[in-house]
Structure formats: structure tokens, C-alpha cells
Design a protein around this motif. Structure first.
Motif: not given
Length: 113
Positions: A91-113
Motif C-alpha cells: 500500500e502506497k504513501k501519497i500526497y492528498f488534498e481535500v476540498s472544503d466545498y465538495s469533499t465529505s471526509y472524517v479525520f480521526y485518530e487510529n484506534y487500532k494502532d
């Protein structure tokens, strides 16, 4: 300073005198230095379409000329292709961008690690 209690009291007094935004910036600075094990889930309507793991932080983009915040966040993370909340081999590491206008996203701390 040899007295840890005195040092703790001084730190508490300093933080109490800071605004909430200043306290948030200090907290983010500590997390940026120590690292977070964040997860970013991206949704299309009600379906999870992309999961990134091992995300250290989401950064706000700022303009080069005007230093104004831009309407998107960016960062680096590992694409979790099988949605198991782990960075598996291949699984690859990538650069990403998420827009305030059109992207629905949730950012949270990984509870499994």
C-alpha cells in the motif's frame, strides 16, 4: 529549575493566560512534533470510497502572495486499499488534498494502532 511542581504551575499559569486559539496552536504544535496516527475517510454520498492511514496531520493551505487560507486541506497518508486500518505491504504513501466545498471526509485518530 529543580522543582517539577513549580515548573508545572508555571506552565499552567502560562496556558491559562493564553487565548483558546493560542492553546489550540500549542497543542497542534506538540502533536505535529510527536506525530499522530490519523485516519482520513473520504465519502461519496454515504459510501466510503477512500481511506488513508498513517496521516500525521491535515494542513491548511495558504496563498503564496496574500497569505490567506485556501479552501482545502492537504497531507500525506498511506492508501488503505482493504479498509483494515493498517498500512499493509504494497500500500502506497501519497500526497492528498481535500476540498472544503465538495469533499465529505472524517479525520480521526487510529484506534487500532
Amino acid at each position: 529549575m529543580r522543582n517539577p511542581l513549580l515548573l508545572l504551575l508555571l506552565c499552567a499559569a502560562f496556558l491559562a493566560g493564553c487565548t483558546q486559539e493560542a492553546q489550540n496552536k500549542i497543542g497542534r504544535g506538540i502533536r505535529n512534533w510527536t506525530g499522530d496516527n490519523g485516519v482520513l475517510d473520504v465519502y461519496a454520498a454515504d459510501k466510503l470510497v477512500l481511506r488513508l492511514v498513517k496521516v500525521d496531520k491535515l494542513s491548511t493551505a495558504y496563498g503564496t502572495e496574500d497569505s490567506q487560507p485556501r479552501p482545502y486541506r492537504y497531507g500525506y497518508g498511506v492508501v488503505d486499499e482493504n479498509f483494515n486500518l493498517q498500512a499493509d505491504p504494497g500500500e502506497k504513501k501519497i500526497y492528498f488534498e481535500v476540498s472544503d466545498y465538495s469533499t465529505s471526509y472524517v479525520f480521526y485518530e487510529n484506534y487500532k494502532d
